[in-house]
Design a protein around this motif. Structure first.
Motif, PDB file in Angstrom:
ATOM      1  N   CYS A  16      25.185  25.908  36.176  1.00  0.00           N
ATOM      2  CA  CYS A  16      25.280  25.290  37.407  1.00  0.00           C
ATOM      3  C   CYS A  16      24.002  25.379  37.853  1.00  0.00           C
ATOM      4  CB  CYS A  16      26.503  25.827  38.435  1.00  0.00           C
ATOM      5  SG  CYS A  16      26.383  25.085  39.825  1.00  0.00           S
ATOM      6  N   ARG A  17      23.367  24.306  38.135  1.00  0.00           N
ATOM      7  CA  ARG A  17      21.808  24.392  38.881  1.00  0.00           C
ATOM      8  C   ARG A  17      21.765  25.064  40.232  1.00  0.00           C
ATOM      9  NH1 ARG A  17      18.000  21.259  36.246  1.00  0.00           N
ATOM     10  NH2 ARG A  17      16.522  22.613  37.241  1.00  0.00           N
ATOM     11  N   THR A 130      38.483  35.813  25.982  1.00  0.00           N
ATOM     12  CA  THR A 130      39.210  35.606  27.300  1.00  0.00           C
ATOM     13  C   THR A 130      38.596  34.626  28.384  1.00  0.00           C
ATOM     14  OG1 THR A 130      38.000  37.330  28.413  1.00  0.00           O
ATOM     15  CG2 THR A 130      39.617  38.038  26.984  1.00  0.00           C
ATOM     16  N   THR A 131      37.322  34.040  28.185  1.00  0.00           N
ATOM     17  CA  THR A 131      36.686  33.423  29.117  1.00  0.00           C
ATOM     18  C   THR A 131      37.406  31.988  29.383  1.00  0.00           C
ATOM     19  OG1 THR A 131      34.513  32.273  29.774  1.00  0.00           O
ATOM     20  CG2 THR A 131      35.336  32.191  27.479  1.00  0.00           C
ATOM     21  N   CYS A 132      37.404  31.780  30.704  1.00  0.00           N
ATOM     22  CA  CYS A 132      38.019  30.343  31.043  1.00  0.00           C
ATOM     23  C   CYS A 132      37.150  29.345  31.250  1.00  0.00           C
ATOM     24  CB  CYS A 132      38.711  30.600  32.447  1.00  0.00           C
ATOM     25  SG  CYS A 132      40.111  31.763  32.637  1.00  0.00           S
ATOM     26  N   THR A 133      35.811  29.828  31.295  1.00  0.00           N
ATOM     27  CA  THR A 133      34.941  28.829  31.615  1.00  0.00           C
ATOM     28  C   THR A 133      33.736  28.632  30.458  1.00  0.00           C
ATOM     29  OG1 THR A 133      33.287  30.387  32.585  1.00  0.00           O
ATOM     30  CG2 THR A 133      34.806  29.399  34.129  1.00  0.00           C
ATOM     31  N   GLY A 134      33.789  29.548  29.754  1.00  0.00           N
ATOM     32  CA  GLY A 134      32.673  29.316  28.672  1.00  0.00           C
ATOM     33  C   GLY A 134      31.368  29.810  29.009  1.00  0.00           C
ATOM     34  N   ASN A 135      31.082  30.352  30.315  1.00  0.00           N
ATOM     35  CA  ASN A 135      29.849  30.902  31.099  1.00  0.00           C
ATOM     36  C   ASN A 135      29.455  32.033  30.684  1.00  0.00           C
ATOM     37  OD1 ASN A 135      29.472  28.255  31.908  1.00  0.00           O
ATOM     38  ND2 ASN A 135      30.657  28.637  33.778  1.00  0.00           N
TER      39      ASN A 135
END
Length: 297
Positions: A16-17, A130-135
């Protein structure tokens, strides 16, 4: 004391910028001048190179910008290692919190046993499973203690970079369910906002200083600006209501400075796009100087 500023203007770990402009905003808020006014020898070492991902096609991956973040963190790791070995304290400006993998990686290469104080609204203790976002900014603390994807864990060539029993997470109030379970089964010490409300920030910091510095050769401070209440710091990457206030933040960093345990400082997630008149960046400057020993008297 001699310090060098290293900027890491990356948003890739957050996908996210905005936080990529954080280092520039903090510099603009007068960081160098404020440190110099304390009588400290300070130099700006510039920014780590950030790959231009907007000019090429990326393969869709379960983890966002994995290869690019590895490149950034390896570069940062090398820079931090050199500074520490030259007895210079790095002050690392993010960028998103994935950069800590490089910061702590470099410190771990220069010193073989370190502690970590991680002040953050979030746990950053997810893994690729476990990540929901891949971030990756949500996986960075887990990566540092050796949990998660091998490619991330092995950045800097040392794993784990810090022992769980010497890690203290402070101010957390927003956890994913799986992340919560991983923290509960770990040896990481966690002080939630509830603990701060009940115990007070002074007692929390006293315990954190003892735990992080026990049998270590120094402590890295990783400070995510979203630990502050959004009313205090509106310009952050992922704001969460109910955070610590201005004086609690300053007291926490003043106590760390008094303990004389710091090897390096990292401040992340300032987002000028969401800020008001650079207020959050100015607060970031105040907090860094508190960690370096600035006092009222």
């Amino acid at each position: 004391m001699k310090v060098k500023i290293v900027g890491v203007p990356s948003y890739l770990g957050a996908n996210c910028r905005g936080v990529d402009m954080g280092p520039s905003a903090v510099r603009y808020a007068g960081l160098i001048k404020m440190i110099r006014n304390m009588g400290i020898d300070v130099e700006d070492a510039g920014d780590v190179n950030i790959p231009n991902v907007e000019s090429k096609d990326l393969k869709t991956e379960d983890i966002n910008y994995l290869d690019e973040i590895i490149e950034i963190c390896e570069d940062l790791s090398n820079k931090v290692e050199v500074l520490i070995k030259d007895n210079i304290m790095p002050i690392i400006l993010g960028g998103d919190h994935s950069i800590s993998i490089g910061s702590v990686g470099g410190l771990a290469k220069a010193k073989d046993n370190i502690g970590l104080i991680w002040i953050d609204a979030h746990g950053d203790f997810n893994t690729h499973e476990t990540t929901c976002t891949g971030n990756i900014h949500g996986m960075s603390l887990a990566t540092l203690v050796g949990r998660g994807l091998n490619k991330l864990v092995e950045i800097g060539g040392i794993t784990p970079k810090v022992k769980e029993e010497n890690v203290v997470l402070i101010g957390v109030r927003d956890l994913d369910r799986s992340e919560r379970d991983l923290l509960l089964e770990s040896k990481v010490t966690v002080f939630t906002m509830d603990d701060i409300d009940r115990m007070g920030i002074a007692e929390v910091m006293q315990k954190a200083i003892v735990i992080s510095s026990k049998d270590t050769k120094g402590v890295h401070l990783s400070f995510d600006m979203d630990v502050l209440d959004p009313l205090e710091a509106p310009g952050v990457g992922t704001p969460v209501k109910g955070g610590i206030n201005y004086r609690e933040a300053h007291l926490a960093l003043e106590m760390i400075a008094e303990a004389d345990i710091l090897t390096s400082i990292e401040l992340v997630e300032v987002n000028p796009i969401l800020d008001r008149y650079n207020r959050t960046a100015e607060l970031a400057v105040d907090l860094i100087t508190s960690a370096l020993g600035k006092r009222i008297l």
